[in-house]
Design a protein around this motif. Structure first.
Motif, PDB file in Angstrom:
ATOM      1  N   ARG A   1      -9.831   8.721   1.669  1.00 16.72           N
ATOM      2  CA  ARG A   1     -10.729   7.682   1.135  1.00 16.72           C
ATOM      3  C   ARG A   1      -9.848   7.488  -0.119  1.00 16.72           C
ATOM      4  NH1 ARG A   1     -16.040  11.554   0.946  1.00 16.72           N
ATOM      5  NH2 ARG A   1     -16.641  10.803   2.818  1.00 16.72           N
ATOM      6  N   ALA A   2      -9.158   7.719  -1.404  1.00 19.23           N
ATOM      7  CA  ALA A   2      -8.341   7.512  -1.372  1.00 19.23           C
ATOM      8  C   ALA A   2      -6.841   7.112  -0.992  1.00 19.23           C
ATOM      9  CB  ALA A   2      -7.871   8.882  -3.229  1.00 19.23           C
ATOM     10  N   TRP A   3      -6.757   7.349  -0.192  1.00 23.11           N
ATOM     11  CA  TRP A   3      -5.199   7.568   0.147  1.00 23.11           C
ATOM     12  C   TRP A   3      -5.970   5.591   0.854  1.00 23.11           C
ATOM     13  CZ3 TRP A   3      -3.573   5.030   5.064  1.00 23.11           C
ATOM     14  CH2 TRP A   3      -2.606   5.695   5.703  1.00 23.11           C
ATOM     15  N   ALA A   4      -6.856   5.296   1.445  1.00 21.21           N
ATOM     16  CA  ALA A   4      -6.964   3.996   1.862  1.00 21.21           C
ATOM     17  C   ALA A   4      -6.783   2.822   0.435  1.00 21.21           C
ATOM     18  CB  ALA A   4      -8.302   4.114   3.088  1.00 21.21           C
ATOM     19  N   LYS A   5      -7.289   4.061   0.314  1.00 20.00           N
ATOM     20  CA  LYS A   5      -7.557   2.891  -1.572  1.00 20.00           C
ATOM     21  C   LYS A   5      -6.636   2.946  -2.394  1.00 20.00           C
ATOM     22  CE  LYS A   5      -9.616   3.407  -6.028  1.00 20.00           C
ATOM     23  NZ  LYS A   5     -10.629   4.473  -7.222  1.00 20.00           N
ATOM     24  N   TYR A   6      -5.780   3.217  -2.400  1.00 21.00           N
ATOM     25  CA  TYR A   6      -4.271   3.206  -3.154  1.00 21.00           C
ATOM     26  C   TYR A   6      -3.471   2.396  -2.676  1.00 21.00           C
ATOM     27  CZ  TYR A   6      -6.387   4.572  -7.145  1.00 21.00           C
ATOM     28  OH  TYR A   6      -7.566   5.442  -8.102  1.00 21.00           O
ATOM     29  N   MET A   7      -3.172   2.649  -0.889  1.00 18.96           N
ATOM     30  CA  MET A   7      -2.235   2.687   0.078  1.00 18.96           C
ATOM     31  C   MET A   7      -2.804   0.682  -0.158  1.00 18.96           C
ATOM     32  SD  MET A   7       0.011   3.884   1.915  1.00 18.96           S
ATOM     33  CE  MET A   7       0.216   3.334   3.949  1.00 18.96           C
ATOM     34  N   THR A   8      -3.454   0.048  -0.324  1.00 22.91           N
ATOM     35  CA  THR A   8      -4.460  -0.761  -0.248  1.00 22.91           C
ATOM     36  C   THR A   8      -4.441  -1.961  -1.005  1.00 22.91           C
ATOM     37  OG1 THR A   8      -5.982  -1.123   0.007  1.00 22.91           O
ATOM     38  CG2 THR A   8      -5.017  -0.361   2.395  1.00 22.91           C
ATOM     39  N   ALA A   9      -3.914  -1.353  -2.454  1.00 24.17           N
ATOM     40  CA  ALA A   9      -4.496  -1.806  -3.742  1.00 24.17           C
ATOM     41  C   ALA A   9      -3.976  -3.435  -4.732  1.00 24.17           C
ATOM     42  CB  ALA A   9      -4.612  -0.639  -4.887  1.00 24.17           C
ATOM     43  N   ALA A  10      -2.806  -2.962  -4.370  1.00 20.96           N
ATOM     44  CA  ALA A  10      -2.345  -4.134  -4.356  1.00 20.96           C
ATOM     45  C   ALA A  10      -1.495  -5.039  -3.071  1.00 20.96           C
ATOM     46  CB  ALA A  10      -0.645  -3.069  -4.884  1.00 20.96           C
ATOM     47  N   MET A  11      -2.181  -4.712  -2.342  1.00 19.58           N
ATOM     48  CA  MET A  11      -1.576  -5.514  -0.816  1.00 19.58           C
ATOM     49  C   MET A  11      -2.176  -6.855  -1.050  1.00 19.58           C
ATOM     50  SD  MET A  11      -1.718  -3.106   2.238  1.00 19.58           S
ATOM     51  CE  MET A  11      -0.430  -1.820   2.353  1.00 19.58           C
TER      52      MET A  11
END
Lengths: 438, 160
Positions: A428-438
């Motif tokens: 869940r954190a991975w998806a969040k921080y992968m996409t946070a600045a996209m």
């Protein structure tokens, strides 16, 4: 540009409630996006301040794929600089650690930089007069990593500006680091004993998940820990004291009930730990003199509380694990989608008996070395998984054990020690921080 | 054997490597003294095996665990098994003390370990500290210094 670049929805779709798509482990584009986004948006462990005790001392490492230098500046603060000369791109330091004196000097053209990265001098500087050099990127010097936090000598950095500050990102998970540090009677650790470096032909996240995988030790490690237990049984009645090595190996063979009862705690942003109630480290022999030192330093009640915590593995998302009771940190360095360098660091509890460091180093050698009979079988599993994920018949990896839909959104929780909640928490954190600045 | 010749000492080291290459691990264990150690340092020029990390620092009990494990049905990293191959430079007898039965040998080597399609070459120096126990030569310490002891390695599963 492939399927995932600038496509945050496609990335989020890789992480389902109870399963993840194999591309998270195998796809080179995902790996590149992890380097660009995940490792830039999160607080990543860089090193320990004891590695750079004096001004000018430096240590070279990486944040994700980015080469960096951790350096003690003249004002005694720890800086993290990108390891690159702004002139031609030459790495400024490649020798692991050393002392730069008052400034770094590039070995190619002798440009020099203060230990905060600012440009100090250029030979034959008149060649840049009237060229507008002041406005160049090069004139800025060695770029610093802007967000650096030195938490009780553990240095973390975040490359991007966005995202939570250090305290928000880690929250109460810092209690595990605190416990490891508080085990020193003077509240101080020093990196000691050298670093074990172990190359893995698998994705880095497999290793992170394995840290809270409590259903594998009695299976994958039967050949090592089980053999140790059996051999010890054949000699234990001969009056020989149970060796430290057997104390280290034997608990790996504990039954499922032991691991169920140890408990797992998860925290927001992908952090979590096994061993809430007890762990494989709970029953080690007392080290003579140590408890008395702790009582003298903290008082008996607090000393008992510190030493009563036996947290097994604490994962700090994205890519480190610590063992408080053993004073050990493993960092899972991503090199490629299918290549990971594992570095295992050990610490001396300043002011505590040497026997503690001896045990720490024995644990590291027996469990985390490329020559470890425990490590051999773990690596075998990871590499088989990396190869097995090529199968197209089912492209999902299962993370369902003890799943409960109500777990979503809980910032902290304690659960049965065999749950895969922490793995789900990480993704869940991975998806969040992968996409946070996209 | 009351006083081994240099040739006897050298033959011991050569025979030890051959045992490993031929997977005669049980027999190999018998070469160690009860207080013997097998040591692979982690650092260049390392002097302390206890308060500095090592790749291996093992007594006969730990070595026996390794050897037993290699035979196990559920030793997954040994399915299929690894093989190994030593090339030794002629061992040098560095010192000998016949009065107490104490001998030091120095042997540069190349070592290959293979498993499936992977073959990895290691190079280093073996230092044997041999002692006479009940008339037989035994290993008090076998120290294996790899030329790249501080490099990142994959699995090293057998014995150098």
């Amino acid at each position: 540009m492939g399927r995932y670049t600038d496509n945050p929805q496609a990335i989020r779709d890789l992480v389902r409630e109870t399963e993840v798509h194999r591309d998270v482990y195998t796809d080179p584009e995902i790996f590149d996006l992890e380097m660009k986004h995940l490792f830039a948006n999160t607080w990543v462990h860089v090193g320990h301040a004891s590695q750079v005790p004096n001004p000018g001392d430096y240590f070279t490492t990486t944040i994700g794929s980015q080469p960096v230098i951790m350096v003690r500046h003249t004002d005694n603060t720890v800086k993290v600089l990108y390891n690159k000369c702004p002139h031609k791109g030459t790495k400024i330091a490649i020798d692991g650690c050393g002392n730069a004196g008052k400034f770094f000097r590039c070995p190619y053209h002798a440009w020099s930089f203060k230990t905060d990265g600012s440009l100090l001098a250029i030979p034959l500087k008149k060649g840049y007069e009237n060229t507008g050099f002041e406005g160049s990127h090069a004139a800025q010097g060695m770029a610093p990593v802007k967000h650096v936090k030195n938490y009780r000598d553990f240095v973390f950095a975040k490359m991007n500006d966005g995202g939570p500050d250090f305290e928000t990102f880690f929250g109460d998970s810092l209690s595990s680091l605190d416990n490891m540090i508080d085990r020193s009677p003077v509240g101080k650790l020093e990196v000691a004993g050298g670093v074990l470096r172990y190359m893995h032909n698998c994705n880095w996240k497999m290793l992170v998940e394995n840290q809270t995988d409590t259903c594998h030790p009695m299976v994958a490690h039967e050949s090592s820990a089980g053999t140790a237990v059996n051999i010890w049984k054949s000699v234990e009645n001969t009056g020989v004291k149970k060796p430290m090595a057997v104390e280290i190996f034997a608990p790996f063979m504990s039954p499922y009930e032991f691991y169920e009862g140890m408990g797992i705690r998860v925290w927001d942003n992908g952090h979590g730990h096994t061993g809430v109630n007890h762990s494989i480290h709970s029953d080690y022999s007392a080290i003579p003199g140590y408890f008395d030192q702790m009582v003298a330093a903290y008082g008996e009640e607090r000393a008992r509380k510190i030493l009563g915590e036996n947290r097994h593995n604490t994962v700090y998302f994205p890519n480190i694990m610590i063992k408080g009771p053993i004073q050990l940190l493993r960092i899972f360095r991503p090199l490629a989608a299918n290549k990971t360098l594992v570095e295992s660091y050990t610490y001396r509890l300043v002011g505590a008996p040497d026997l503690l460091l001896e045990r720490t180093l024995m644990y590291n050698r027996l469990i985390n070395a490329p020559t470890s009979v425990v490590g051999h079988d773990d690596l075998e599993m990871y590499e088989r998984a990396q190869e097995g994920l090529a199968v197209d018949a089912n492209v999902w990896v299962n993370l369902q054990r003890l799943y409960d839909p109500a777990e979503q959104g809980q910032p902290e929780a304690v659960s049965n020690g065999t749950t895969e909640w922490q793995m789900r928490n990480q993704f869940r954190a991975w998806a969040k921080y992968m996409t946070a600045a996209m | 054997m009351t006083q081994p010749s240099d040739a006897d000492l050298i033959a011991f080291v050569v025979r030890e490597a051959r045992m490993l290459d031929e997977h005669r691990f049980e027999e190999w264990l018998t070469l160690f003294a009860e207080d013997g150690k097998y040591w692979m340092p982690l650092e260049w020029g390392q002097t302390d095996p206890v308060l500095t990390g090592s790749l291996m620092y093992e007594d006969p009990l730990l070595l026996r665990i390794r050897v037993e494990r290699l035979k196990g049905n559920r030793t997954f990293s040994q399915k299929p098994k690894s093989r190994c191959h030593h090339v030794l430079q002629t061992p040098t007898v560095d010192s000998r003390d016949d009065a107490v039965g104490d001998y030091h040998l120095y042997t540069p080597f190349h070592y290959v370990e293979t498993r499936q399609d992977e073959q990895t070459l290691y190079a280093g120096w073996a230092r044997h500290h041999l002692v006479l126990r009940d008339g037989a030569l035994r290993i008090k310490l076998k120290r294996v210094d790899l030329v790249n002891c501080d490099a990142a390695f994959g699995n090293i599963q057998l014995f150098m």
